[in-house]
Design a protein around this motif. Structure first.
Motif, PDB file in Angstrom:
ATOM      1  N   THR A  14       4.118 125.944 -68.463  1.00  0.00           N
ATOM      2  CA  THR A  14       4.205 124.730 -67.658  1.00  0.00           C
ATOM      3  C   THR A  14       3.253 124.804 -66.468  1.00  0.00           C
ATOM      4  O   THR A  14       2.999 125.875 -65.923  1.00  0.00           O
ATOM      5  CB  THR A  14       5.632 124.510 -67.126  1.00  0.00           C
ATOM      6  N   ILE A  15       2.743 123.661 -66.078  1.00  0.00           N
ATOM      7  CA  ILE A  15       1.835 123.569 -64.939  1.00  0.00           C
ATOM      8  C   ILE A  15       2.657 123.519 -63.658  1.00  0.00           C
ATOM      9  O   ILE A  15       3.586 122.722 -63.536  1.00  0.00           O
ATOM     10  CB  ILE A  15       0.941 122.332 -65.058  1.00  0.00           C
ATOM     11  N   VAL A  16       2.299 124.374 -62.696  1.00  0.00           N
ATOM     12  CA  VAL A  16       2.973 124.409 -61.406  1.00  0.00           C
ATOM     13  C   VAL A  16       2.141 123.680 -60.353  1.00  0.00           C
ATOM     14  O   VAL A  16       2.667 122.896 -59.577  1.00  0.00           O
ATOM     15  CB  VAL A  16       3.256 125.864 -60.972  1.00  0.00           C
ATOM     16  N   VAL A  17       0.843 123.940 -60.326  1.00  0.00           N
ATOM     17  CA  VAL A  17      -0.076 123.284 -59.396  1.00  0.00           C
ATOM     18  C   VAL A  17      -1.289 122.821 -60.190  1.00  0.00           C
ATOM     19  O   VAL A  17      -1.882 123.600 -60.921  1.00  0.00           O
ATOM     20  CB  VAL A  17      -0.545 124.251 -58.284  1.00  0.00           C
ATOM     21  N   SER A  18      -1.656 121.547 -60.043  1.00  0.00           N
ATOM     22  CA  SER A  18      -2.849 121.015 -60.692  1.00  0.00           C
ATOM     23  C   SER A  18      -3.601 120.184 -59.668  1.00  0.00           C
ATOM     24  O   SER A  18      -3.024 119.301 -59.033  1.00  0.00           O
ATOM     25  CB  SER A  18      -2.457 120.149 -61.889  1.00  0.00           C
ATOM     26  N   THR A  19      -4.895 120.483 -59.488  1.00  0.00           N
ATOM     27  CA  THR A  19      -5.658 119.779 -58.464  1.00  0.00           C
ATOM     28  C   THR A  19      -7.137 119.793 -58.787  1.00  0.00           C
ATOM     29  O   THR A  19      -7.582 120.506 -59.669  1.00  0.00           O
ATOM     30  CB  THR A  19      -5.408 120.422 -57.077  1.00  0.00           C
ATOM     31  N   ARG A  20      -7.882 119.010 -58.071  1.00  0.00           N
ATOM     32  CA  ARG A  20      -9.337 119.076 -58.060  1.00  0.00           C
ATOM     33  C   ARG A  20      -9.729 119.238 -56.608  1.00  0.00           C
ATOM     34  O   ARG A  20      -8.880 119.249 -55.735  1.00  0.00           O
ATOM     35  CB  ARG A  20      -9.972 117.838 -58.686  1.00  0.00           C
ATOM     36  N   THR A  44     -14.986 115.854 -63.037  1.00  0.00           N
ATOM     37  CA  THR A  44     -14.724 116.679 -64.215  1.00  0.00           C
ATOM     38  C   THR A  44     -14.327 118.118 -63.880  1.00  0.00           C
ATOM     39  O   THR A  44     -14.178 118.926 -64.792  1.00  0.00           O
ATOM     40  CB  THR A  44     -15.953 116.702 -65.144  1.00  0.00           C
ATOM     41  N   SER A  45     -14.171 118.431 -62.608  1.00  0.00           N
ATOM     42  CA  SER A  45     -13.778 119.786 -62.201  1.00  0.00           C
ATOM     43  C   SER A  45     -12.332 119.781 -61.741  1.00  0.00           C
ATOM     44  O   SER A  45     -11.939 118.932 -60.946  1.00  0.00           O
ATOM     45  CB  SER A  45     -14.668 120.278 -61.058  1.00  0.00           C
ATOM     46  N   TYR A  46     -11.563 120.732 -62.252  1.00  0.00           N
ATOM     47  CA  TYR A  46     -10.167 120.812 -61.848  1.00  0.00           C
ATOM     48  C   TYR A  46      -9.653 122.235 -61.978  1.00  0.00           C
ATOM     49  O   TYR A  46     -10.238 123.069 -62.670  1.00  0.00           O
ATOM     50  CB  TYR A  46      -9.289 119.850 -62.650  1.00  0.00           C
ATOM     51  N   TYR A  47      -8.565 122.484 -61.274  1.00  0.00           N
ATOM     52  CA  TYR A  47      -7.944 123.805 -61.237  1.00  0.00           C
ATOM     53  C   TYR A  47      -6.447 123.620 -61.465  1.00  0.00           C
ATOM     54  O   TYR A  47      -5.867 122.648 -61.015  1.00  0.00           O
ATOM     55  CB  TYR A  47      -8.150 124.466 -59.867  1.00  0.00           C
ATOM     56  N   LEU A 106      -4.059 131.220 -64.043  1.00  0.00           N
ATOM     57  CA  LEU A 106      -4.929 130.275 -63.343  1.00  0.00           C
ATOM     58  C   LEU A 106      -5.934 129.754 -64.361  1.00  0.00           C
ATOM     59  O   LEU A 106      -6.554 130.528 -65.090  1.00  0.00           O
ATOM     60  CB  LEU A 106      -5.675 130.978 -62.197  1.00  0.00           C
ATOM     61  N   ILE A 107      -6.107 128.434 -64.407  1.00  0.00           N
ATOM     62  CA  ILE A 107      -7.071 127.804 -65.303  1.00  0.00           C
ATOM     63  C   ILE A 107      -8.052 127.019 -64.438  1.00  0.00           C
ATOM     64  O   ILE A 107      -7.639 126.199 -63.622  1.00  0.00           O
ATOM     65  CB  ILE A 107      -6.385 126.833 -66.286  1.00  0.00           C
ATOM     66  N   THR A 108      -9.352 127.286 -64.601  1.00  0.00           N
ATOM     67  CA  THR A 108     -10.373 126.485 -63.921  1.00  0.00           C
ATOM     68  C   THR A 108     -11.307 125.903 -64.968  1.00  0.00           C
ATOM     69  O   THR A 108     -11.638 126.568 -65.945  1.00  0.00           O
ATOM     70  CB  THR A 108     -11.204 127.310 -62.916  1.00  0.00           C
ATOM     71  N   ARG A 109     -11.709 124.670 -64.762  1.00  0.00           N
ATOM     72  CA  ARG A 109     -12.685 124.023 -65.625  1.00  0.00           C
ATOM     73  C   ARG A 109     -13.623 123.218 -64.734  1.00  0.00           C
ATOM     74  O   ARG A 109     -13.174 122.419 -63.915  1.00  0.00           O
ATOM     75  CB  ARG A 109     -12.022 123.082 -66.644  1.00  0.00           C
ATOM     76  N   THR A 110     -14.930 123.439 -64.893  1.00  0.00           N
ATOM     77  CA  THR A 110     -15.936 122.717 -64.126  1.00  0.00           C
ATOM     78  C   THR A 110     -17.107 122.356 -65.028  1.00  0.00           C
ATOM     79  O   THR A 110     -17.294 122.952 -66.086  1.00  0.00           O
ATOM     80  CB  THR A 110     -16.479 123.569 -62.944  1.00  0.00           C
ATOM     81  N   GLY A 111     -17.902 121.395 -64.584  1.00  0.00           N
ATOM     82  CA  GLY A 111     -19.132 121.054 -65.284  1.00  0.00           C
ATOM     83  C   GLY A 111     -19.076 119.729 -65.998  1.00  0.00           C
ATOM     84  O   GLY A 111     -18.040 119.333 -66.508  1.00  0.00           O
ATOM     85  N   ARG A 151     -17.629 125.123 -67.810  1.00  0.00           N
ATOM     86  CA  ARG A 151     -17.381 126.519 -67.456  1.00  0.00           C
ATOM     87  C   ARG A 151     -15.924 126.647 -67.043  1.00  0.00           C
ATOM     88  O   ARG A 151     -15.335 125.692 -66.543  1.00  0.00           O
ATOM     89  CB  ARG A 151     -18.284 126.930 -66.282  1.00  0.00           C
ATOM     90  N   GLY A 152     -15.370 127.839 -67.225  1.00  0.00           N
ATOM     91  CA  GLY A 152     -13.982 128.007 -66.825  1.00  0.00           C
ATOM     92  C   GLY A 152     -13.549 129.451 -66.765  1.00  0.00           C
ATOM     93  O   GLY A 152     -14.210 130.339 -67.302  1.00  0.00           O
TER      94      GLY A 152
END
Length: 168
Positions: A13-19, A76-79, A86-91, A96-97
């Motif tokens: 489950t997601i606890v914190v989701s942000t950009r 398109t970038s989020y954490y 921890l999941i990061t996606r950018t670009g 990239r992640g």
């Protein structure tokens, strides 16, 4: 929620989701104003049609490079912190992640500059116990609250691990 459900494992489950904070768009907005002013200035000061056209082409290219591209990158970038990692996606074109298990997080730092404190954001620096080193997440909204939530998850995970190990 910008994180795709396909990225999550079963039961995760997601606890914190942000950009990043919209503060990241201040320079692109300033660039937009400057390039529009450049186009209008060339049009008003130089009456020649070819030079005016060249001025607007330069302004358009500047707007695309310094306004549209950073805005798309921001969109398109989020954490996300899940209860496991921890999941990061950018670009925009090249994605990239990082996926770092919470069990590997060794330290969490925050950096709050004066402007960050005024705008309610800051930089979150996650130190990883493996070879990744550090992951820097700039301009996270409510960074202190995010840090507290991640610390709570880490404490909860450490407590579960200790309880499970003692039961063996």
């Amino acid at each position: 929620m910008p994180i795709s459900p396909k990225l999550l494992n079963e039961g995760e489950t997601i606890v914190v989701s942000t950009r990043t904070h919209p503060k990241a768009l201040l320079l692109p907005i300033l660039a937009l104003v400057l390039f529009l002013a450049l186009g209008v200035a060339v049009q008003q000061l130089v009456g020649e049609q070819v030079v005016t056209l060249i001025g607007w082409v330069v302004a358009l290219l500047g707007i695309l490079r310094f306004t549209v591209w950073p805005t798309l990158d921001w969109l398109t970038s989020y954490y996300a912190f899940t209860d496991r990692r921890l999941i990061t996606r950018t670009g925009v074109l090249t994605r990239r992640g990082h996926d770092i298990p919470l069990s590997r997080v060794s330290d969490i730092e925050i950096e709050l500059h004066l402007i960050d404190r005024l705008l309610g954001c800051g930089t979150l620096v996650i130190s990883d116990a493996s070879t990744h080193g550090r992951v820097v997440l700039p301009d996270i909204p409510r960074v202190e609250e995010t840090k507290r939530r991640v610390h709570a998850m880490l404490h909860e995970q450490a407590t579960e691990t200790t309880t499970r190990d003692e039961g063996l």
